[in-house]
Motif scaffolding. Structure first.
Motif, PDB file in Angstrom:
ATOM      1  N   ILE A 150      10.889   4.782 -24.879  1.00 25.32           N
ATOM      2  CA  ILE A 150      10.845   6.119 -23.941  1.00 25.32           C
ATOM      3  C   ILE A 150      11.859   6.592 -22.596  1.00 25.32           C
ATOM      4  N   VAL A 151      12.595   7.158 -22.772  1.00 23.49           N
ATOM      5  CA  VAL A 151      13.529   7.134 -21.832  1.00 23.49           C
ATOM      6  C   VAL A 151      13.958   8.824 -20.620  1.00 23.49           C
ATOM      7  N   GLN A 184       2.714   1.905 -29.415  1.00 24.87           N
ATOM      8  CA  GLN A 184       3.238   1.635 -29.914  1.00 24.87           C
ATOM      9  C   GLN A 184       4.449   1.736 -28.687  1.00 24.87           C
ATOM     10  N   VAL A 185       4.312   1.793 -27.568  1.00 26.55           N
ATOM     11  CA  VAL A 185       5.312   2.179 -26.948  1.00 26.55           C
ATOM     12  C   VAL A 185       5.718   0.610 -25.831  1.00 26.55           C
ATOM     13  N   ARG A 186       6.601   0.647 -26.410  1.00 29.31           N
ATOM     14  CA  ARG A 186       6.900  -0.827 -25.809  1.00 29.31           C
ATOM     15  C   ARG A 186       7.925  -0.551 -24.295  1.00 29.31           C
ATOM     16  N   GLY A 187       8.726   0.642 -24.207  1.00 29.94           N
ATOM     17  CA  GLY A 187       9.212  -0.121 -22.677  1.00 29.94           C
ATOM     18  C   GLY A 187       9.426   1.636 -22.334  1.00 29.94           C
ATOM     19  N   ILE A 188       9.576   2.460 -21.713  1.00 27.80           N
ATOM     20  CA  ILE A 188      10.464   2.908 -20.727  1.00 27.80           C
ATOM     21  C   ILE A 188      11.349   2.556 -19.637  1.00 27.80           C
ATOM     22  N   GLU A 196      18.033  -1.459  -9.576  1.00 25.09           N
ATOM     23  CA  GLU A 196      17.407  -2.596 -10.311  1.00 25.09           C
ATOM     24  C   GLU A 196      16.126  -2.714 -10.105  1.00 25.09           C
ATOM     25  N   TRP A 197      15.323  -2.099 -10.968  1.00 24.57           N
ATOM     26  CA  TRP A 197      13.831  -2.740 -11.132  1.00 24.57           C
ATOM     27  C   TRP A 197      13.622  -2.795 -12.838  1.00 24.57           C
ATOM     28  N   ARG A 198      12.400  -3.751 -12.698  1.00 24.60           N
ATOM     29  CA  ARG A 198      11.574  -4.106 -14.110  1.00 24.60           C
ATOM     30  C   ARG A 198       9.833  -5.071 -13.683  1.00 24.60           C
ATOM     31  N   TRP A 199       9.553  -3.806 -14.043  1.00 28.38           N
ATOM     32  CA  TRP A 199       8.185  -4.026 -14.148  1.00 28.38           C
ATOM     33  C   TRP A 199       7.339  -4.100 -15.369  1.00 28.38           C
ATOM     34  N   ASP A 205       6.899  -2.572 -20.706  1.00 29.34           N
ATOM     35  CA  ASP A 205       7.860  -3.059 -20.043  1.00 29.34           C
ATOM     36  C   ASP A 205       9.043  -1.866 -19.415  1.00 29.34           C
ATOM     37  N   VAL A 206       8.963  -1.766 -17.588  1.00 29.80           N
ATOM     38  CA  VAL A 206       9.390  -0.381 -17.208  1.00 29.80           C
ATOM     39  C   VAL A 206      10.689  -1.155 -15.970  1.00 29.80           C
ATOM     40  N   MET A 207      11.634  -0.420 -16.839  1.00 27.52           N
ATOM     41  CA  MET A 207      12.919  -0.679 -15.802  1.00 27.52           C
ATOM     42  C   MET A 207      13.625   0.303 -15.763  1.00 27.52           C
ATOM     43  N   SER A 208      14.120   0.105 -14.459  1.00 29.67           N
ATOM     44  CA  SER A 208      15.225   1.525 -13.747  1.00 29.67           C
ATOM     45  C   SER A 208      16.400   0.671 -13.633  1.00 29.67           C
TER      46      SER A 208
END
Ligand SMILES: [Fe+2]
Length: 265
Positions: A150-151, A184-188, A196-199, A205-208
């Motif tokens: 998801i973007v 099925q959502v693997r990442g955002i 920069e963040w990664r949670w 897997d959520v990334m800024s």
């Protein structure tokens, strides 16, 4: 042998000015983006998908969007964009053509591009709103057989910052509640925070991504520009999506002075 991974590069928060000679927070963000695109063109494979994740233009000027579409013609990457709170969604839809795709299928993956600029509070907040949440649910139902990324522009997770948390994704609770139904959502990936963040959040897997313009210092009560030299440079995020649903990602920071990556975190 064909490489089965999907290659992405995220560039965000360009904050282009309608007049390209105008600075944004003392930075020549137009030249920074030009140099960044030249760098990406010389270092990344042609099959890379470029995602521009909002705050592309600072006050939504038509000239800036037109200049950007010309710049994008000089790189070989398939590109898509989403709006941020500083963008003009109508202008983007009018001049973006193929840039405005909402769903992109790539090998075993489905990328879902969302507009989080509903219900603005005038200070930078934004929400998905009921229409966009319904679109997300419908798309996840349709692509239940794919890994999904998801973007969106606004961060759906707190960054522990007194001035930034009030302007995160306003309906994050509804967003996360909806995602409980879709394994099925693997990442955002998101922009907005200029950091920069990664949670790992609800198993996702959520990334800024830091900005291509200027960076904001973490954990502040008021807006504060980043003052650590190693973190001030324009940045981008590389992602590789594997056929098994794994995400390999790193942020690269770009030194404008010598056209080198000065660090990766
Ligand atoms: Fe921004």
């Amino acid at each position: 042998m064909i490489n089965p991974t999907v290659k992405l590069v995220q560039v965000t928060d360009c904050h282009l000015q309608n007049d390209p000679s105008q600075l944004y927070r003392h930075q020549d963000v137009e030249t920074q983006l030009d140099q960044l695109l030249t760098h990406l063109n010389s270092t990344l494979p042609e099959e890379t998908l470029l995602l521009l994740t909002g705050d592309i233009v600072h006050h939504g000027g038509a000239d800036a969007y037109r200049r950007l579409t010309v710049k994008l013609e000089s790189v070989p990457f398939d590109t898509a964009w989403i709006p941020g709170n500083h963008d003009d969604t109508a202008l983007m839809q009018a001049c973006g053509e193929r840039l405005n795709r909402r769903v992109i299928q790539a090998r075993d993956w489905c990328l879902i591009l969302l507009n989080s600029t509903s219900e603005p509070d005038g200070r930078g907040s934004g929400a998905l709103g009921q229409t966009e949440l319904a679109f997300l649910r419908q798309t996840l139902d349709e692509y239940s057989h794919k890994h999904c990324l998801i973007v969106l522009h606004h961060n759906p997770v707190s960054v522990e910052s007194g001035w930034q948390d009030p302007i995160m994704l306003a309906d994050a609770d509804q967003f996360w509640e909806l995602l409980k139904d879709y394994r099925q959502v693997r990442g955002i990936i998101c922009g907005h925070v200029h950091q920069e963040w990664r949670w790992q959040y609800q198993g996702v897997d959520v990334m800024s991504c830091p900005a291509s313009s200027v960076q904001f210092k973490k954990r502040c009560d008021e807006m504060t520009l980043e003052d650590m030299p190693a973190l001030q440079a324009p940045a981008y995020r590389l992602l590789e999506l594997s056929e098994r649903g794994e995400i390999i990602s790193q942020v690269k920071r770009f030194n404008l002075a010598d056209d080198q990556n000065i660090s990766s975190v």
